[in-house]
Design a protein around this motif. Structure first.
Motif, mmCIF file in Angstrom:
data_model
loop_
_atom_site.group_PDB
_atom_site.id
_atom_site.type_symbol
_atom_site.label_atom_id
_atom_site.label_comp_id
_atom_site.label_asym_id
_atom_site.label_seq_id
_atom_site.Cartn_x
_atom_site.Cartn_y
_atom_site.Cartn_z
ATOM 1 N N PRO A 132 0.576 -1.026 0.137
ATOM 2 C CA PRO A 132 0.147 -0.152 0.049
ATOM 3 C C PRO A 132 0.667 1.267 0.145
ATOM 4 N N HIS A 133 0.244 2.010 -0.745
ATOM 5 C CA HIS A 133 0.566 3.459 -0.832
ATOM 6 C C HIS A 133 1.706 4.149 0.548
ATOM 7 N N LYS A 134 0.508 4.502 1.492
ATOM 8 C CA LYS A 134 1.462 4.321 2.763
ATOM 9 C C LYS A 134 2.364 3.808 3.569
ATOM 10 N N LEU A 135 2.356 2.444 3.267
ATOM 11 C CA LEU A 135 3.006 1.445 3.682
ATOM 12 C C LEU A 135 4.410 2.128 2.964
ATOM 13 N N ALA A 136 4.074 2.154 2.003
ATOM 14 C CA ALA A 136 5.976 2.414 0.876
ATOM 15 C C ALA A 136 6.506 3.321 1.539
ATOM 16 N N ARG A 137 5.275 4.722 1.672
ATOM 17 C CA ARG A 137 6.355 5.863 2.091
ATOM 18 C C ARG A 137 7.156 5.235 3.543
ATOM 19 N N ALA A 138 6.632 5.366 4.396
ATOM 20 C CA ALA A 138 7.364 5.076 5.516
ATOM 21 C C ALA A 138 8.009 4.154 5.630
ATOM 22 N N MET A 139 8.174 2.773 4.738
ATOM 23 C CA MET A 139 9.452 2.074 4.980
ATOM 24 C C MET A 139 10.030 2.674 3.992
ATOM 25 N N LEU A 140 10.364 3.515 2.946
ATOM 26 C CA LEU A 140 11.092 4.477 1.994
ATOM 27 C C LEU A 140 11.716 5.314 2.915
ATOM 28 N N ALA A 141 11.011 5.731 4.305
ATOM 29 C CA ALA A 141 11.614 6.318 5.355
ATOM 30 C C ALA A 141 12.398 6.113 6.049
ATOM 31 N N GLU A 142 12.246 5.053 6.964
ATOM 32 C CA GLU A 142 12.802 4.361 7.462
ATOM 33 C C GLU A 142 14.003 3.225 6.796
ATOM 34 N N GLN A 143 14.030 3.302 5.592
ATOM 35 C CA GLN A 143 15.346 3.063 4.324
ATOM 36 C C GLN A 143 16.511 3.513 4.443
ATOM 37 N N VAL A 144 15.944 5.069 4.116
ATOM 38 C CA VAL A 144 16.757 6.190 4.155
ATOM 39 C C VAL A 144 17.682 6.814 5.311
ATOM 40 N N TYR A 145 17.048 6.351 6.487
ATOM 41 C CA TYR A 145 17.034 6.549 7.646
ATOM 42 C C TYR A 145 18.560 5.420 7.967
ATOM 43 N N ARG A 146 17.922 4.394 7.709
ATOM 44 C CA ARG A 146 18.797 3.175 8.063
ATOM 45 C C ARG A 146 19.879 3.068 7.268
ATOM 46 N N ALA A 147 19.962 3.739 5.986
ATOM 47 C CA ALA A 147 21.541 4.296 4.881
ATOM 48 C C ALA A 147 21.640 5.613 6.023
ATOM 49 N N VAL A 148 21.389 6.523 6.342
ATOM 50 C CA VAL A 148 22.515 7.304 6.838
ATOM 51 C C VAL A 148 22.908 6.820 7.932
#
Length: 159
Positions: A132-148
């Motif tokens: 779902p779009h909302k979960l994809a956004r949350a997952m992307l935000a988490e993955q960017v944080y994880r990348a940092v």
């Protein structure tokens, strides 16, 4: 480098929005140590065109305007499945090139226009399932944080 999350559709209030906001705030604080000056989300409305191809084309035009010439990473179900370390490498590599911004693009219900995917420097997927779009956004935000955290050597990523 500024990171822009470009998304088709509006994220309404709810637990997914709160989770995404929490990770985006963390990126804003932790990203400075690895050359990420900030992260922001920009949204465009879903197209109301009657044909799916027309909707995707109209949405792509709006997304390209927001991208302002920055490199684009498309989130797409046909993209490559990257490990978190590889995703961090992608972000870190763009920062090392000295680009002033990087766009992470999430399409609408019909997906992304093929032309936009072709212009992207990479197309990535969160697995072969549809999210779902909302979960994809949350997952992307988490993955960017994880990348940092990976780029900075922070122990958040323990894999």
């Amino acid at each position: 480098m500024q990171i822009l999350v470009l998304a088709v559709g509006r994220m309404k209030a709810g637990p997914e929005a709160e989770l995404a906001a929490r990770y985006l705030e963390r990126v804003g604080k932790a990203g400075r140590s690895v050359g990420i000056s900030g992260i922001s989300v920009r949204e465009i409305a879903e197209s109301s065109a009657s044909r799916a191809d027309d909707r995707k084309a109209e949405e792509a035009a709006g997304l390209k305007k927001l991208a302002a010439g920055y490199p684009i990473v498309a989130l797409d179900e046909t993209g490559r499945n990257l490990s978190s370390e590889d995703f961090a490498g992608l972000i870190g590599g763009e920062a090392e090139k000295g680009v002033s911004g990087l766009c992470l693009v999430i399409g609408g219900p019909d997906g992304l226009d093929p032309g936009l995917r072709q212009e992207a420097i990479a197309a990535i997927a969160f697995g072969r399932t549809t999210w779902p779009h909302k979960l994809a956004r949350a997952m992307l935000a988490e993955q960017v944080y994880r990348a940092v955290t990976i780029l900075s050597g922070h122990p958040y990523h323990r894999a």
